[in-house]
Design a protein around this motif. Structure first.
Motif, short mmCIF file in Angstrom:
data_model
loop_
_atom_site.label_atom_id
_atom_site.label_comp_id
_atom_site.label_asym_id
_atom_site.label_seq_id
_atom_site.Cartn_x
_atom_site.Cartn_y
_atom_site.Cartn_z
N UNK A 131 0.76 -1.09 0.12
CA UNK A 131 0.03 0.08 0.09
C UNK A 131 1.05 1.14 -0.04
N UNK A 162 3.35 4.35 -11.51
CA UNK A 162 3.45 5.01 -12.71
C UNK A 162 4.73 5.85 -12.91
N UNK A 212 -0.04 0.86 -6.66
CA UNK A 212 -0.97 1.43 -7.58
C UNK A 212 -1.57 2.59 -6.94
N UNK A 244 -4.08 5.35 -5.46
CA UNK A 244 -5.68 5.32 -5.44
C UNK A 244 -6.07 6.79 -6.28
N UNK A 292 -2.87 -5.16 -13.20
CA UNK A 292 -2.38 -3.83 -13.24
C UNK A 292 -0.65 -3.71 -13.24
#
Lengths: 247, 247
Positions: free
Chosen positions: B175, B181, B214, B216, B234
């Motif tokens: 988390x 990205x 990833x 949120x 993903x």
């Protein structure tokens, strides 16, 4: 006060869509999911619980029941202290901005639940479902969406009419489309995912010229297509990464 | 020839891991999945079928049974004509190249089946599982991986020892990691996904310095974390897009 015969009959009838539509009610179970819905704009009809769990609920809406009564009325293998009846809202107004996800005839409640959670994660506020997509107030969807149901506005529409009207660019996910990694994706768009077995219907395909695909990296063509929920995960990620990641 | 009492006993015992390990056999059902496994390096032990379906199977390996016998021995709600017993291979040798996925204590058979399909799609050839990850020859995994089982080499290992030895860069999905990205991802790496409820264990975290997440996009922190299968989708997509897409 205990559960009445009539209440029992109504609750069990709500496993069928026609009775959910008739009574305009749906069932949610378990402390976590019910808590999420209580803290939302969903309106509580009645709360059946085996002990006092939540504060600030008007007394007339709470009905104490025994563990064995809960077991009889529950759809879960291991009921968890509380069953809530909530009113089905009428989401008639929808926005036309940002990224919108549209589903064409998704059948599996688990897939829809997963997709609602994905919308919540990726900040998709509007989920447009064709009328033959599984009902989002199906209890399996309610339970598997884990409270995301309250943060994503879900609309059941005639998808053809909707897509003809909407002015945003539209993209269909399909097997033989443009490589998603090489496609420039706009910030505002409608992404359309199709049925588990048949993909997007021919009627919808006639309305949309952009077809995109997640390329297969495995060498054999025997590989099954991706499950619709995992494909949705990859595609939402691609749309959102292009907008926000490299600021 | 019909199904013997002893065969019946063995097949039903194979729903338990200890008997799969004792007999070194697993069960696959339905024409599609059995066909995929027959066309693979998996070795057939016995094939039980209600009619002749497959060519080129040695006669001594085929046992004709009735629909009602199949129904008794099947684990499916709607048995589909054939049940195969296959030998569990010993995957002792594994490669150390390309992108490798490692699973730390994945519990849910449906999640493992989905992840095996994802590996197949994204061309991941080696899947390393901690010893407490659900068994890939569990029938739910076999059925939900839809034949991908034959194209992905799955190894059950002591994950700590494996990660100490492997020379590739290692990444943990968690988390509170670096935005996926914005992270430069290498072509060759080990990506580690953790347990559904608890994530990657502390012992493994001590061995790995790269943590990725990833982000949120939804505004509220209440949103449940992504399901491990959708998160894997993903992340595999992110690793592979950085390698191949913009050639």
């Amino acid at each position: 006060m205990s559960i009445s015969k009539n209440q029992f009959k109504i609750i069990t009838s709500l496993s069928q869509k026609k009775y959910r539509q008739k009574h305009k009610l749906f069932v949610a179970e378990g402390i976590k999911v019910v808590q999420e819905l209580l803290n939302s704009s969903f309106e509580l009809d009645l709360l059946f619980c085996t002990k006092d769990i939540f504060d600030n609920i008007p007394q007339e809406k709470v009905i104490k029941i025994t563990e064995s009564e809960l077991k009889k009325v529950s759809n879960l293998k291991t009921p968890n202290k509380v069953l809530g009846l909530f009113k089905i809202p009428t989401n008639e107004v929808y926005n036309e901005k940002g990224l919108i996800l549209a589903l064409d005839a998704i059948n599996d409640p688990g897939n829809l639940g997963t997709i609602i959670r994905l919308c919540d994660w990726f900040g998709i506020e509007e989920l447009m479902c064709s009328k033959d997509t599984v009902d989002c107030f199906n209890q399996k969807v309610v339970q598997s969406s884990m409270g995301s149901l309250k943060r994503v506005a879900i609309h059941y529409v005639d998808l053809e009419i909707y897509l003809k009207k909407v002015k945003l660019p539209k993209f269909i996910a399909d097997m033989d489309g443009e490589n998603i990694y090489k496609t420039e994706l706009p910030k505002e768009a409608v992404l359309i995912m199709g049925n588990e077995a048949n993909g997007v219907s021919e009627e919808i395909k006639k309305l949309v010229s952009n077809i995109i695909s997640i390329p297969r990296f495995g060498e054999t063509k025997e590989t099954e297509s991706l499950n619709v929920a995992t494909a949705t995960a990859v595609l939402l990620s691609e749309f959102k990464r292009s907008v926000i990641s490299f600021k």
